[in-house]
Every structure is written in structure tokens, then in C-alpha cells.
Design a protein around this motif. Structure first.
Motif, short mmCIF file in Angstrom:
data_model
loop_
_atom_site.label_atom_id
_atom_site.label_comp_id
_atom_site.label_asym_id
_atom_site.label_seq_id
_atom_site.Cartn_x
_atom_site.Cartn_y
_atom_site.Cartn_z
N GLY A 118 1.16 -0.99 -0.10
CA GLY A 118 -0.12 0.28 0.06
C GLY A 118 0.87 0.90 0.16
O GLY A 118 1.97 1.52 0.68
N SER A 119 -0.01 2.14 -0.99
CA SER A 119 1.78 3.34 -0.73
C SER A 119 1.34 4.29 0.28
O SER A 119 0.07 3.94 1.18
N ASP A 120 2.68 4.90 1.16
CA ASP A 120 2.46 5.51 1.93
C ASP A 120 2.26 7.05 1.89
O ASP A 120 2.65 7.61 3.36
N SER A 121 2.13 7.58 1.31
CA SER A 121 2.03 9.02 1.28
C SER A 121 1.06 9.09 -0.49
O SER A 121 1.54 8.77 -1.18
N VAL A 122 0.74 10.10 -0.04
CA VAL A 122 -0.38 10.67 -1.67
C VAL A 122 0.64 11.21 -2.46
O VAL A 122 0.41 10.18 -3.96
N GLU A 123 1.91 11.41 -2.46
CA GLU A 123 2.86 11.14 -3.47
C GLU A 123 3.69 9.92 -3.80
O GLU A 123 3.48 10.07 -5.15
N SER A 124 3.63 8.90 -2.99
CA SER A 124 4.41 7.68 -4.18
C SER A 124 3.05 7.42 -4.28
O SER A 124 3.15 6.81 -5.44
#
Ligand code: DAT
Ligand code: MG
Length: 150
Positions: A118-124
Motif C-alpha cells: 500500500g502506498s505510504d504517502s499521497v505523493e508515492s
């Protein structure tokens, strides 16, 4: 808090263990909207881009080999605080520390076989969605939207 998109992928061990449906169900039941979904057998070169931030870590070669060992179920989920909530649904990176009730806490034992990304930030999330879904997500009205947030 706002509507976001996150990239979630059931890793090759999760696919082999028949956990795709269970993981999809959890995101559906939580109220998220599925906006992209496909099965991908990714190449090591592609996965090195996905995990570029981890290049140089001692576990990197093993991680790439594991992720390239079979198909992954790649998806994009949209909804209120999707990135943070997706991470809390996954549990800690090392299943030893993942609370029961989380995906990793219910199904995984080892950090190198932790069944779901799962992505760890909105940017990633934005970077990962572009990489895995260059064709873009699907636009449609979610029948549950009015019942899951204001
Ligand atoms: P996460 O997947 O929780 O975002 P990460 O981005 O730090 O964690 O690492 C990516 C994956 O790499 C992780 O899901 C499992 C593997 N990994 C991380 N740390 C590891 C370690 N110390 N030993 C073996 N594999 C590891
Ligand atoms: Mg990560």
C-alpha cells in the motif's frame, strides 16, 4: 481529511494463497471505490522502479525476486483519506508487529512475505498509480458515496 487515491497490490504470495478476494472485500466493505484493477506479472526492471527508494538495502535483491515470482493484483482505491486508512488496514511492514485485524496481522508471518503493498504517502501513491496504470483509472459514479461520507 480528503478524498484521495491509493495504490494497493496483492503480492505474489497473496495471489498464490488465494487472498485477493478477501483483500478486495475489506476495501469494499470499508467504503472505498475501486477505480482500477488488473493482474500483472511484473519484470524485475519494472519492480526496481516501483521500489526505487529501497535500492541499496540488503533485502532489495530478494524483494525484487519475490515480487517478480508471480502475478500481483494491482488496484487503485479512492475515498476519504485512502492512503492513511489503506496503510492502517495493511498493518505494520513486519507482520510480527501487525495488529490482528489488519491484513498482514491476519495473514502474514514474515516481513519478506507480507502479502500486500500500500502506498505510504499521497505523493508515492500518485507516482505508483502512474507507473502501474499509465492508461489511467476508471471514472464512474459510486452508488455508496453518499452513504459513506458527507
Ligand atoms: P511497506 O511495504 O510497509 O511500505 P517498505 O516500503 O519499507 O515497507 O518496504 C517494502 C517491502 O520490502 C516490505 O513490504 C517488505 C520488504 N522489506 C522491508 N523491510 C525489510 C527487511 N528489513 N527485511 C526484509 N524485507 C523487508
Ligand atoms: Mg513502502
Amino acid at each position: 481529511s480528503k478524498t484521495e487515491r491509493t495504490f494497493i497490490a496483492v503480492k505474489p504470495d497473496g495471489v498464490q494463497r488465494g487472498l485477493v478476494g478477501n483483500i478486495i472485500s475489506r476495501f469494499e466493505a470499508r467504503g472505498f471505490k475501486l477505480v482500477a484493477l488488473k493482474l500483472v506479472h511484473a519484470s524485475p526492471e519494472f519492480l526496481e522502479k516501483h521500489y526505487a527508494d529501497l535500492k541499496g538495502k540488503p533485502f532489495f535483491p530478494g524483494l525484487i525476486k519475490y515480487m517478480a515470482s508471480g502475478p500481483v493484483a494491482a488496484m487503485v482505491w479512492e475515498g476519504l483519506d485512502a492512503v492513511k486508512t489503506g496503510r492502517s488496514m495493511l498493518g505494520a511492514t513486519n507482520p510480527l508487529a501487525s495488529a490482528p485485524g489488519t491484513i498482514r496481522g491476519d495473514f502474514a508471518l514474515a516481513v519478506g512475505r507480507n502479502i500486500c503493498h500500500g502506498s505510504d504517502s499521497v505523493e508515492s501513491a500518485e507516482k505508483e498509480i502512474k507507473l502501474w496504470f499509465p492508461e489511467g483509472a476508471i471514472q464512474y459514479t459510486h452508488a455508496l458515496a453518499d452513504w459513506t461520507f458527507e
